[in-house]
Design an enzyme around this catalytic site. Structure first.
Site, PDB file in Angstrom:
ATOM      1  N   TYR A 172       0.849  -1.195   0.000  1.00 49.11           N
ATOM      2  CA  TYR A 172       0.000   0.000   0.000  1.00 49.11           C
ATOM      3  C   TYR A 172       0.879   1.237   0.000  1.00 49.11           C
ATOM      4  CZ  TYR A 172      -3.777   3.172   1.372  1.00 49.11           C
ATOM      5  OH  TYR A 172      -4.678   4.193   1.414  1.00 49.11           O
ATOM      6  N   TYR A 182      -3.180   5.269   8.679  1.00 45.96           N
ATOM      7  CA  TYR A 182      -2.617   3.934   8.441  1.00 45.96           C
ATOM      8  C   TYR A 182      -1.464   3.772   9.429  1.00 45.96           C
ATOM      9  CZ  TYR A 182      -1.479  -0.169   5.516  1.00 45.96           C
ATOM     10  OH  TYR A 182      -1.260  -1.442   5.025  1.00 45.96           O
ATOM     11  N   ARG A 223     -12.351  -7.026   4.657  1.00 44.13           N
ATOM     12  CA  ARG A 223     -12.484  -7.155   6.107  1.00 44.13           C
ATOM     13  C   ARG A 223     -11.332  -6.447   6.831  1.00 44.13           C
ATOM     14  NH1 ARG A 223     -14.874 -11.195   9.702  1.00 44.13           N
ATOM     15  NH2 ARG A 223     -13.668 -11.104  11.613  1.00 44.13           N
TER      16      ARG A 223
HETATM   17  P1  NAD Z   1      -8.401  -9.481   3.771  1.00 42.42           P
HETATM   18  O1  NAD Z   1      -9.027  -9.333   5.109  1.00 42.42           O
HETATM   19  O2  NAD Z   1      -9.184 -10.138   2.701  1.00 42.42           O
HETATM   20  O3  NAD Z   1      -7.014 -10.255   3.846  1.00 42.42           O
HETATM   21  C1  NAD Z   1      -6.151 -10.255   4.936  1.00 42.42           C
HETATM   22  C2  NAD Z   1      -6.024 -11.702   5.369  1.00 42.42           C
HETATM   23  O4  NAD Z   1      -4.915 -11.864   6.240  1.00 42.42           O
HETATM   24  C3  NAD Z   1      -7.245 -12.219   6.116  1.00 42.42           C
HETATM   25  O5  NAD Z   1      -7.752 -13.348   5.438  1.00 42.42           O
HETATM   26  C4  NAD Z   1      -6.686 -12.623   7.477  1.00 42.42           C
HETATM   27  O6  NAD Z   1      -7.333 -13.749   7.992  1.00 42.42           O
HETATM   28  C5  NAD Z   1      -5.239 -12.918   7.106  1.00 42.42           C
HETATM   29  N1  NAD Z   1      -4.282 -12.929   8.210  1.00 42.42           N
HETATM   30  C6  NAD Z   1      -4.100 -11.995   9.180  1.00 42.42           C
HETATM   31  N2  NAD Z   1      -3.112 -12.381  10.009  1.00 42.42           N
HETATM   32  C7  NAD Z   1      -2.654 -13.588   9.560  1.00 42.42           C
HETATM   33  C8  NAD Z   1      -1.653 -14.503   9.997  1.00 42.42           C
HETATM   34  N3  NAD Z   1      -0.919 -14.259  11.081  1.00 42.42           N
HETATM   35  N4  NAD Z   1      -1.457 -15.646   9.284  1.00 42.42           N
HETATM   36  C9  NAD Z   1      -2.200 -15.908   8.188  1.00 42.42           C
HETATM   37  N5  NAD Z   1      -3.160 -15.079   7.724  1.00 42.42           N
HETATM   38  C10 NAD Z   1      -3.386 -13.934   8.411  1.00 42.42           C
HETATM   39  O7  NAD Z   1      -7.980  -7.995   3.369  1.00 42.42           O
HETATM   40  P2  NAD Z   1      -7.202  -7.392   2.104  1.00 42.42           P
HETATM   41  O8  NAD Z   1      -7.386  -5.916   2.252  1.00 42.42           O
HETATM   42  O9  NAD Z   1      -7.590  -8.039   0.846  1.00 42.42           O
HETATM   43  O10 NAD Z   1      -5.681  -7.710   2.423  1.00 42.42           O
HETATM   44  C11 NAD Z   1      -4.839  -8.475   1.589  1.00 42.42           C
HETATM   45  C12 NAD Z   1      -3.544  -7.701   1.326  1.00 42.42           C
HETATM   46  O11 NAD Z   1      -3.848  -6.551   0.541  1.00 42.42           O
HETATM   47  C13 NAD Z   1      -2.862  -7.192   2.592  1.00 42.42           C
HETATM   48  O12 NAD Z   1      -1.460  -7.320   2.452  1.00 42.42           O
HETATM   49  C14 NAD Z   1      -3.244  -5.730   2.593  1.00 42.42           C
HETATM   50  O13 NAD Z   1      -2.339  -4.922   3.315  1.00 42.42           O
HETATM   51  C15 NAD Z   1      -3.177  -5.447   1.113  1.00 42.42           C
HETATM   52  N6  NAD Z   1      -3.812  -4.191   0.681  1.00 42.42           N
HETATM   53  C16 NAD Z   1      -5.135  -3.934   0.951  1.00 42.42           C
HETATM   54  C17 NAD Z   1      -5.706  -2.730   0.538  1.00 42.42           C
HETATM   55  C18 NAD Z   1      -7.160  -2.437   0.820  1.00 42.42           C
HETATM   56  O14 NAD Z   1      -7.587  -1.282   0.697  1.00 42.42           O
HETATM   57  N7  NAD Z   1      -7.966  -3.418   1.173  1.00 42.42           N
HETATM   58  C19 NAD Z   1      -4.940  -1.791  -0.167  1.00 42.42           C
HETATM   59  C20 NAD Z   1      -3.598  -2.085  -0.439  1.00 42.42           C
HETATM   60  C21 NAD Z   1      -3.044  -3.289  -0.011  1.00 42.42           C
END
Ligand code: NAD
Length: 286
Positions: A172, A182, A223
């Site tokens: 991000y 953040y 989530r």
């Molecule tokens: P998401 O909730 O779908 O995914 C995050 C996942 O991480 C969840 O399924 C959670 O259960 C899992 N998780 C947390 N701790 C864990 C652990 N110790 N071991 C294994 N799994 C674990 O949310 P998302 O936003 O799709 O996140 C996925 C990636 O995308 C992350 O790296 C997030 O930082 C990145 N991201 C998200 C956004 C956004 O706006 N949603 C923007 C940029 C980057």
């Protein structure tokens, strides 16, 4: 045969991991996922009861099939790392072999090898706190779950990642520009993840001809993002200010991941690829 992908960080149908699974499956890949242990039960139950059936539909009308779901907690590398209180926790006691090393061993036993490794997980217990109010414990927890978890995954999967394979994580823009809200060391964790992407690209490229890239994704109401508390504001900011004034769909990130995993991206490694409607290119709000 088609390619085989292991995607760490899928626990519902709202996040980037799910969208990446769908896009890779649509391109013909076999899908394995790693699901955070405390979220495993509800994810498997929801899948079984058809709660995700609508979002499982692929462009050709077929359904996303997940060949196997592995319980995973990416903050633990091997059983010796797991503290007693976690071992005794009933959400953990119901599953076994969920440390990174054990999951890699299980995938090896079950399938022999993979071609694509995806890290789509992050966690920062103090994410809602400004950096100046973040504790050492919270900061290190963010780095452990969101940055070192990737180093560890790649380290343990590299022996079974086929040469020519591809590894992808999600980052991000808060790593490089100030994004108030953040917090908790998450901006630091993403900066580490991006730097590690370059170093790991060198090491994995030299060692096994594996490419390592990260996608800097725009805001998505997942989530994890809802837990941060500012996601709607970020989405509004993006549609007001980005070059492309449309909502970002998770599928667009999924498709970029599929491109990066494909031979079309055979010379791309060590890169941060923006999939954010171009917001990163703006210097001022408009
Ligand atoms: P998401 O909730 O779908 O995914 C995050 C996942 O991480 C969840 O399924 C959670 O259960 C899992 N998780 C947390 N701790 C864990 C652990 N110790 N071991 C294994 N799994 C674990 O949310 P998302 O936003 O799709 O996140 C996925 C990636 O995308 C992350 O790296 C997030 O930082 C990145 N991201 C998200 C956004 C956004 O706006 N949603 C923007 C940029 C980057």
């Amino acid at each position: 045969r088609g390619k085989r992908a292991f995607i760490a960080g899928v626990a519902d149908d709202n996040g980037y991991g799910w969208a990446i699974a769908k896009s890779l499956a649509a391109a013909g890949a076999e899908i394995l996922v790693g699901t955070w242990v405390p979220a495993l039960n509800i994810f498997e139950t929801s899948l079984r009861r058809g709660k995700f059936d609508e979002s499982r539909v692929l462009p050709d009308g077929s359904m996303l099939e997940i060949t196997k779901i592995y319980p995973l907690d990416a903050v633990f590398d091997n059983p010796e790392d797991v503290p007693e209180e976690i071992k005794a926790n009933k959400r953990y006691a119901g599953s076994s072999k969920w440390t990174v090393q054990e999951v890699a061993e299980s995938v090896k036993q079950d399938f022999g090898s993979i071609d694509i490794l995806v890290h789509s997980l992050a966690n920062g217990p103090e994410v809602t706190k400004p950096l100046l109010e973040t504790s050492r414990k919270g900061y290190l927890a963010a780095i452990s779950a969101s940055s070192y978890s990737y180093v560890s995954l790649l380290k343990h999967f590299i022996p079974i990642l086929n040469p020519g394979g591809s590894s992808i994580s999600l980052t991000y823009i808060a790593s490089e520009k100030i994004i108030p809200g953040y917090g908790g060391g998450m901006s630091s964790a993403k900066a580490a993840l991006e730097s590690d992407t370059r170093v790991l690209a060198f090491e994995a490229g030299r060692k096994r001809r594996i490419r390592v890239n990260t996608i800097s994704a725009g805001p998505l109401r997942s989530r994890a993002a809802k837990a941060i508390g500012f996601i709607d504001m970020m989405m509004d900011y993006s549609s007001a200010n980005a070059p492309l004034q449309k909502e970002l769909s998770a599928d667009e990130v999924g498709n970029a991941a599929t491109f990066l995993a494909s031979p079309l991206a055979s010379a791309i490694t060590g890169a941060v690829i923006y999939v954010d409607n171009g917001l990163n290119a703006m210097g001022v709000g408009v």
